[in-house]
Scaffold this active site. Structure first.
Site, PDB file in Angstrom:
ATOM      1  N   LYS A 191      14.410  -2.445  -7.501  1.00  0.00           N
ATOM      2  CA  LYS A 191      14.605  -1.001  -7.292  1.00  0.00           C
ATOM      3  C   LYS A 191      13.870  -0.595  -6.024  1.00  0.00           C
ATOM      4  CE  LYS A 191      12.505   2.793  -8.436  1.00  0.00           C
ATOM      5  NZ  LYS A 191      12.871   3.659  -7.254  1.00  0.00           N
ATOM      6  N   GLY A 205       2.932   0.156  -4.270  1.00  0.00           N
ATOM      7  CA  GLY A 205       2.977   1.608  -4.171  1.00  0.00           C
ATOM      8  C   GLY A 205       1.602   2.193  -4.436  1.00  0.00           C
ATOM      9  N   THR A 257      -1.735   3.738  -6.330  1.00  0.00           N
ATOM     10  CA  THR A 257      -2.545   3.307  -7.458  1.00  0.00           C
ATOM     11  C   THR A 257      -2.168   4.075  -8.718  1.00  0.00           C
ATOM     12  OG1 THR A 257      -4.369   2.627  -6.041  1.00  0.00           O
ATOM     13  CG2 THR A 257      -4.911   3.153  -8.323  1.00  0.00           C
ATOM     14  N   CYS A 283      -0.718   0.955   3.423  1.00  0.00           N
ATOM     15  CA  CYS A 283      -1.837   0.655   2.526  1.00  0.00           C
ATOM     16  C   CYS A 283      -2.971  -0.034   3.268  1.00  0.00           C
ATOM     17  CB  CYS A 283      -1.351  -0.213   1.365  1.00  0.00           C
ATOM     18  SG  CYS A 283      -0.660  -1.808   1.871  1.00  0.00           S
ATOM     19  N   GLU A 305      -6.985   8.084  -0.233  1.00  0.00           N
ATOM     20  CA  GLU A 305      -5.975   7.512   0.660  1.00  0.00           C
ATOM     21  C   GLU A 305      -5.105   8.659   1.197  1.00  0.00           C
ATOM     22  OE1 GLU A 305      -3.140   3.596   0.686  1.00  0.00           O
ATOM     23  OE2 GLU A 305      -3.057   4.879  -1.075  1.00  0.00           O
TER      24      GLU A 305
END
Length: 507
Positions: A191, A244, A246, A300, A400
């Site tokens: 996906k 992706g 956290t 990331c 982040e």
């Protein structure tokens, strides 16, 4: 933002609308509901793609196809040579289609076209390396168990794998997962992010052309709920591999816990570069600028915080700011552009909120600090931003932000630099700059991160594993360690001859 380098929009004729459908059991299919969703280019504002909107039915059909294909052995019991042959064909096809794939990647994601071409073309090397692993994997044998005993340890494909990929590196991150799963003999359901679905479908076309059997790789389009939720919890799925945030990673772990399936997660980071006074400051400044602005900071591995020795902090920040002004922000379709658009207006607003909070908390915005308008393209961009006087407890230093925003902190001693590095919920990567090899090695051994770069930033190779400590994830990608994530270990213990002593006493 005086003297900033901005590339305005260039004349460009958009390609035809990309129409995306699910790939299930070797066939391209629409959603049973007939519903679709669209992706509008964050940089140019035009609709790039229209894709079938998957629901539970499509996810379950794809999982069933992958399960049937795995159990049939058409791929799981194929020889390493057979698997490698297909993977090598895919690598060749990727290189033949770089321009076509990269254009759609740029339009859907907002990243510069030169970067997209580099990522798509470079991904071919991941497929070739995975092909080599398909032929070289092996277990162990134990011939020291006694004259009448022998043991062997086999490595077998784990089964059906759900692969869920993010929007920021849709083609590259898929290529960090898919070829390794296929090399191991797994079957998969993929996906992609609803924001960047199309290049995954283009790869699906190449898989078919390369001769991958039907049902081995299936692609379902749609949102995390319901598609990703089904892929994470379904009992016929043996493993989930996710990249992706956290927060979403925790949700996936919870969903997978009901069946105790394996979960591999590559999640967020708040990655520091630590600069000592004896470092090559020009090289370090360039690496810092690259690390924070690459992919607009939507990475990331972004080096979104730097920890600079107090004796050189002011001089080093001057160098970083001077270089930041030279970085070319603007139209992603201009080959000279280095930094493109923010993925959505909502994310742009989130970045801006972090910057404003930092300023209100007493930090100094030494450069940038606001949205950026590009002539002919609008304001879905953000200025290169450097924030000094940052306290380690500020959100800008801990969260982040996922944008072109650099936080600057200072240190006095190696111990303090290590403490600041490790004072984070994340542990993905870190960098250290010093001409003293002992300083670099001590920092590398004490940093609580999955990767440490010394006197460089974000150099990567298919052979070298990637992943994080703490809330940056679990498991590893690429390299032999990443490949073995998709393998189960089975022990086979064999008795030679009729030498087993009875357990039940004889009459």
């Amino acid at each position: 933002m005086n003297d900033m380098t901005i590339n305005p929009a260039i004349p460009f004729e958009l390609p035809a609308l990309f129409e995306g459908r699910h790939l299930i059991n070797g066939a391209w299919v629409d959603s049973a509901s007939g519903k679709t969703f669209e992706r509008r280019s964050p940089s140019h504002g035009h609709i790039v793609s229209r894709s079938a909107l998957g629901q539970e039915a499509e996810a379950e059909a794809a999982i069933a196809a992958a399960r049937t294909a795995f159990d049939s052995g058409v791929w799981s019991r194929a020889s390493g040579k057979e698997r490698a042959t297909v993977l090598l064909k895919v690598a060749d096809l990727i290189e033949q289609n770089v321009d076509r794939i990269a254009l759609i990647e740029t339009l859907e994601s907002g990243k510069p076209i030169s970067q997209s071409k580099g990522e798509v073309g470079g991904a071919a090397d991941l497929w070739r390396y995975a092909a080599s692993l398909a032929r070289s994997t092996h277990g162990d044998s134990h011939n020291t168990l006694g004259a009448d005993m022998m043991g062997v340890v086999l490595k077998e494909p784990i089964g059906v794998v759900s692969i869920i990929t993010p929007w920021n590196f849709p083609f590259w991150i898929l290529s960090q997962k898919l070829p390794f799963a296929l090399a191991a003999g797994c079957t998969v359901v993929v996906k992609p992010s609803e924001m960047t679905p199309s290049t995954t479908l283009m790869l699906g076309e190449l898989l078919i052309e390369a001769g991958l059997p039907a049902g081995v790789c299936n692609i379902v389009l749609g949102y995390g709920v319901p598609v990703g939720a089904v892929m994470s919890s379904h009992k016929a799925v043996d493993m989930v591999s996710f990249t992706g945030s956290t927060a979403v990673g925790k949700t996936i772990s919870a969903a997978a816990s009901g069946t105790l399936k394996k979960v591999a997660l590559e999640l967020g980071g708040k990655n520091p570069q630590v600069i000592f006074p004896d470092a090559d400051l020009d090289a370090a400044a360039d690496a810092v600028v690259f690390g924070v602005y690459f992919n607009v900071g939507q990475c990331c591995n972004s080096s979104s915080r730097i920890i600079v020795h107090e004796d050189i902090a002011q001089e080093f920040c001057y160098r970083v700011i001077a270089l930041s002004r030279k970085v070319k922000f603007g139209d992603p379709l201009d080959p000279s552009t280095q930094v493109g658009a923010i993925v959505t207006p909502e994310h742009n607003a989130k970045i801006d909120t972090y910057v404003k909070q930092a300023r209100a908390s007493g930090a100094t915005v030494a450069l940038g600090g606001d949205r950026l308008t590009v002539e002919g393209l609008g304001d879905q961009f953000y200025q290169p931003t450097v924030i000094t006087d940052v306290d380690p407890d500020m959100p800008i230093a801990r969260d982040e932000v996922f944008g072109p925003v650099l936080s600057v902190m200072t240190f006095k001693t190696l111990d303090e630099a290590v403490a600041l590095t490790n004072d984070s919920d994340y542990g993905l990567s870190a960098g250290v700059w010093s001409t003293n090899v002992h300083t670099c090695l001590e920092f590398a051994r004490r940093a609580e991160t999955g990767t440490v770069w010394t006197n460089t930033w974000m150099d990567g190779f298919p052979e070298v594993a990637f992943g994080g400590f703490k809330q940056s994830g679990q498991g590893r990608e690429i390299g032999r360690y990443g490949f073995e994530e998709f393998l189960e270990v089975k022990s086979v213990v064999m008795r030679i001859g009729n030498t087993r002593s009875p357990w039940v006493p004889e009459d």
